[in-house]
Design a protein around this motif. Structure first.
Motif, PDB file in Angstrom:
ATOM      1  N   ARG A 175       5.175   3.768  -4.759  1.00  0.00           N
ATOM      2  CA  ARG A 175       4.616   2.650  -3.981  1.00  0.00           C
ATOM      3  C   ARG A 175       3.384   3.079  -3.194  1.00  0.00           C
ATOM      4  O   ARG A 175       2.426   2.317  -3.066  1.00  0.00           O
ATOM      5  CB  ARG A 175       5.671   2.090  -3.023  1.00  0.00           C
ATOM      6  N   GLN A 176       3.416   4.279  -2.649  1.00  0.00           N
ATOM      7  CA  GLN A 176       2.265   4.792  -1.900  1.00  0.00           C
ATOM      8  C   GLN A 176       1.045   4.874  -2.814  1.00  0.00           C
ATOM      9  O   GLN A 176      -0.062   4.553  -2.405  1.00  0.00           O
ATOM     10  CB  GLN A 176       2.555   6.172  -1.309  1.00  0.00           C
ATOM     11  N   LEU A 177       1.236   5.307  -4.038  1.00  0.00           N
ATOM     12  CA  LEU A 177       0.118   5.407  -4.978  1.00  0.00           C
ATOM     13  C   LEU A 177      -0.400   4.035  -5.368  1.00  0.00           C
ATOM     14  O   LEU A 177      -1.600   3.863  -5.552  1.00  0.00           O
ATOM     15  CB  LEU A 177       0.561   6.183  -6.224  1.00  0.00           C
ATOM     16  N   ASP A 178       0.488   3.055  -5.497  1.00  0.00           N
ATOM     17  CA  ASP A 178       0.070   1.698  -5.846  1.00  0.00           C
ATOM     18  C   ASP A 178      -0.764   1.066  -4.746  1.00  0.00           C
ATOM     19  O   ASP A 178      -1.612   0.221  -5.010  1.00  0.00           O
ATOM     20  CB  ASP A 178       1.286   0.817  -6.116  1.00  0.00           C
ATOM     21  N   GLN A 179      -0.535   1.481  -3.503  1.00  0.00           N
ATOM     22  CA  GLN A 179      -1.256   0.900  -2.362  1.00  0.00           C
ATOM     23  C   GLN A 179      -2.640   1.493  -2.191  1.00  0.00           C
ATOM     24  O   GLN A 179      -3.422   0.990  -1.410  1.00  0.00           O
ATOM     25  CB  GLN A 179      -0.449   1.074  -1.091  1.00  0.00           C
ATOM     26  N   ARG A 180      -2.935   2.546  -2.898  1.00  0.00           N
ATOM     27  CA  ARG A 180      -4.249   3.199  -2.744  1.00  0.00           C
ATOM     28  C   ARG A 180      -5.315   2.487  -3.501  1.00  0.00           C
ATOM     29  O   ARG A 180      -5.237   1.856  -4.436  1.00  0.00           O
ATOM     30  CB  ARG A 180      -4.179   4.652  -3.201  1.00  0.00           C
TER      31      ARG A 180
END
Length: 56
Positions: A51-56
């Motif tokens: 999820r953190q990577l998707d938010q970047r």
């Protein structure tokens, strides 16, 4: 045995930075303490990192 940040990359290659590895270890250890289920803890930590990577 609690996980360390260095353990993250062996469970998900998405944890490719130090901050993501530390986040993975924090989430995995908290989930393990809460549920007692290592598999679930790893899955939860992997999901948070993704999820953190998707938010970047």
């Amino acid at each position: 045995m609690p996980w360390k940040a260095e353990d993250a990359y062996s469970h998900t290659h998405k944890a490719n930075t130090r901050s993501l590895q530390e986040l993975w270890a924090k989430v995995a250890n908290e989930a393990l303490a809460r549920t007692g289920d290592e598999g679930r803890a790893i899955r939860e930590a992997n999901a948070v990192v993704a999820r953190q990577l998707d938010q970047r």
